[in-house]
Structures are given as C-alpha cells and as structure tokens.
Design a protein around this motif. Structure first.
Motif, short mmCIF file in Angstrom:
data_model
loop_
_atom_site.label_atom_id
_atom_site.label_comp_id
_atom_site.label_asym_id
_atom_site.label_seq_id
_atom_site.Cartn_x
_atom_site.Cartn_y
_atom_site.Cartn_z
N GLY A 217 0.66 -1.35 -0.10
CA GLY A 217 -0.07 -0.04 0.01
C GLY A 217 0.95 1.39 -0.06
N ARG A 218 1.91 1.28 0.79
CA ARG A 218 2.58 2.30 0.75
C ARG A 218 3.49 2.69 -0.50
NH1 ARG A 218 7.25 3.73 5.55
NH2 ARG A 218 7.89 5.92 4.68
N TYR A 220 2.64 1.67 -3.58
CA TYR A 220 1.79 1.93 -4.79
C TYR A 220 0.89 3.20 -4.57
CZ TYR A 220 2.74 -2.12 -7.33
OH TYR A 220 3.48 -3.43 -7.94
N GLY A 221 0.84 3.48 -3.12
CA GLY A 221 -0.23 4.42 -2.87
C GLY A 221 -1.57 3.79 -2.15
N TRP A 222 -2.16 4.44 -1.22
CA TRP A 222 -3.25 3.85 -0.60
C TRP A 222 -4.71 4.13 -1.24
CZ3 TRP A 222 -2.34 -0.12 2.68
CH2 TRP A 222 -1.11 0.18 3.56
N GLN A 223 -4.55 5.20 -2.18
CA GLN A 223 -5.65 5.36 -2.93
C GLN A 223 -5.49 4.80 -4.35
OE1 GLN A 223 -6.29 9.30 -2.59
NE2 GLN A 223 -7.42 9.07 -0.48
N SER A 224 -4.33 4.17 -4.76
CA SER A 224 -4.08 3.49 -6.05
C SER A 224 -4.97 2.29 -6.32
CB SER A 224 -2.55 3.19 -6.36
OG SER A 224 -2.43 1.96 -5.57
N GLY A 225 -5.28 2.29 -7.52
CA GLY A 225 -6.28 1.36 -8.10
C GLY A 225 -6.02 -0.27 -7.77
N LEU A 228 -6.51 -0.45 -3.96
CA LEU A 228 -8.02 -0.54 -3.50
C LEU A 228 -8.68 -1.85 -4.20
CD1 LEU A 228 -8.94 3.23 -4.04
CD2 LEU A 228 -8.57 2.02 -1.57
#
Length: 251
Positions: A217-218, A220-225, A228
């Motif tokens: 998550g960290r 790729y980004g927690w809000q990345s497709g 999620l």
C-alpha cells in the motif's frame, strides 16, 4: 518411542520452524547488497522480501489443512524439500526476477513447514504436554523473527549475501533426516469428506488480496487502483468464504 528419540525428533521440528520464520526477516538487511549486485531499484529488490511473506501468509492455513488430511510427516518432508531446494536456488540465482521467483517457492515451503510443527510436537509428547510444547514453539518463533537481522548482518559482514539463503541448506538437510527417521506419521482424525475446494480457493484469494494490499500500500499509494482493488477483492473473498463455510458439509 524413547525419551531421547522424542527430544531429538522435536529438535528436528524446531529447526524447521526456526528456518521458516527466520527467512521472513533475515533477507531485509541483505537487500542493499542484492540491489547493488543486480543493479536494480529498491522497489524491485524489495520483492525479494515481500514475495516470501506473501506466500507464507497466503498458503499457511491451506498447507496445514492438507497436512492434517494427507499426513503431517509426508507434507513436512515435502515442505522441507521445497524450502531447502529453493534456498539453494536463491543462493545461485543469476538475475533478480529469478531470485524473486525462487523466493516465492521457498515461501511455499515455509508455509508448509511452519504451521504443522506444533501438532507434530503434540503428537510426539502427547496432549498432556501441549502447553510446554506451545511455549517452546512460541519462543523459537520469536527468537527466529528477532534473530533474522543480526544473523543476516553477521553473514553480510563476513560472506556474500548469497549465504543468507545458503545457510538454510545444511539446516534443512539435518531437519529432513531427523524427521524422516525419528517422527511417526500423524493425521487429524476428525477430518471427513472431500476437500473443500471452493473454501480453499476463496481463502487463498482473500488472504492474497489483503496481504498484498497491506504489504504494498505504501509503495503504490493507498488510493491507487491496484491497492484498493486487491483490498476490496480480498475483503469480498473473505466474506464469501465465511458464507460458504457456514453452508458446506465439510468446511
């Protein structure tokens, strides 16, 4: 089985437990050396650690249930062969993708050997000693997890990063021989019916999605497709797993 044979057999099991847990932490300190050797990015190199943890988390429950049904000793020996063989393969890897692939199969071996040490230990000493066995297994697990970085540090200081994986090979051989010669076969006699294939698949997908999302998550980004999607997919699979397990005859 004599008391000495029981103790030696249990030592073989604790060696297996120690290795399976150790490899979830020992590699971390070697990542900079691996990154330099293969001229790779930190993001790509971090998969050497991540893929092992992912395989361990996803297949541990499945591996233990297969062992309960088909024989813990047989499955333990298979797990040790996988773990030791792919530890040697990791040591000899010639590229980063190759190393990551070998680490996945090493993780499968770890997922097999780690959870069945406790029931095999109880089978050796009897249920009357369950609390003592659980305490020893817990202590070995904690020691292995905490000992990974310092052991890895010593190896990196005095030898090649490849020996972070190579150290498993002689230990695996010792554990394999002890268990093969000293441990009796055991099963979970309460299991009945056919394998719950839908439950196994859903549990694997659910744990895979959740573990991957939490591990990456960290990055790729927690809000990345992708994060999620894997987290939501994992939650849905676990929910469907719980629903199906409440309906099937032999969950």
């Amino acid at each position: 089985m004599s008391k000495a044979t029981k103790i030696i057999s249990f030592i073989g099991l604790t060696i297996a437990m120690f290795m399976g847990t150790l490899d979830s932490t020992i590699v971390n300190i070697a990542l900079p050396k691996i990154m330099t050797h293969f001229n790779a990015s930190l993001t790509d190199t971090s998969w050497v650690a991540t893929i092992y943890t992912l395989a361990l988390a996803v297949f541990m429950i499945t591996g233990s249930k297969i062992a309960d049904r088909y024989g813990r000793k047989k499955i333990m020996l298979l797990g040790l062969a996988l773990f030791g063989g792919f530890s040697a393969a990791c040591m000899l890897a010639t590229s980063l993708p190759e190393l990551i692939a070998f680490r996945f199969f090493q993780g499968l071996g770890g997922a097999i050997i780690t959870p069945i040490v406790l029931p095999m230990g109880i089978e050796i000493f009897g249920k009357a000693h369950m609390s003592k066995i659980a305490s020893v297994v817990g202590a070995v697990t904690a020691l292995a997890a905490a000992g990974g970085p310092p052991i890895g540090g010593v190896i990196i200081e005095y030898a090649s990063w490849r020996w972070v994986f190579g150290i498993n090979v002689p230990l695996t051989i010792v554990a394999f021989l002890i268990i093969a010669m000293g441990v009796r076969e055991s099963y979970d006699e309460s299991l009945a019916g056919r394998i719950d294939l839908p439950g196994t698949i859903l549990l694997t997908l659910g744990l895979g999605g959740l573990t991957f999302g939490l591990l990456e998550g960290r990055q790729y980004g927690w809000q990345s497709g992708i994060i999620l999607g894997t987290l939501i997919g994992g939650v849905l699979a676990i929910g469907l797993f719980i629903f199906i397990e409440s309906k099937v005859k032999h969950p």
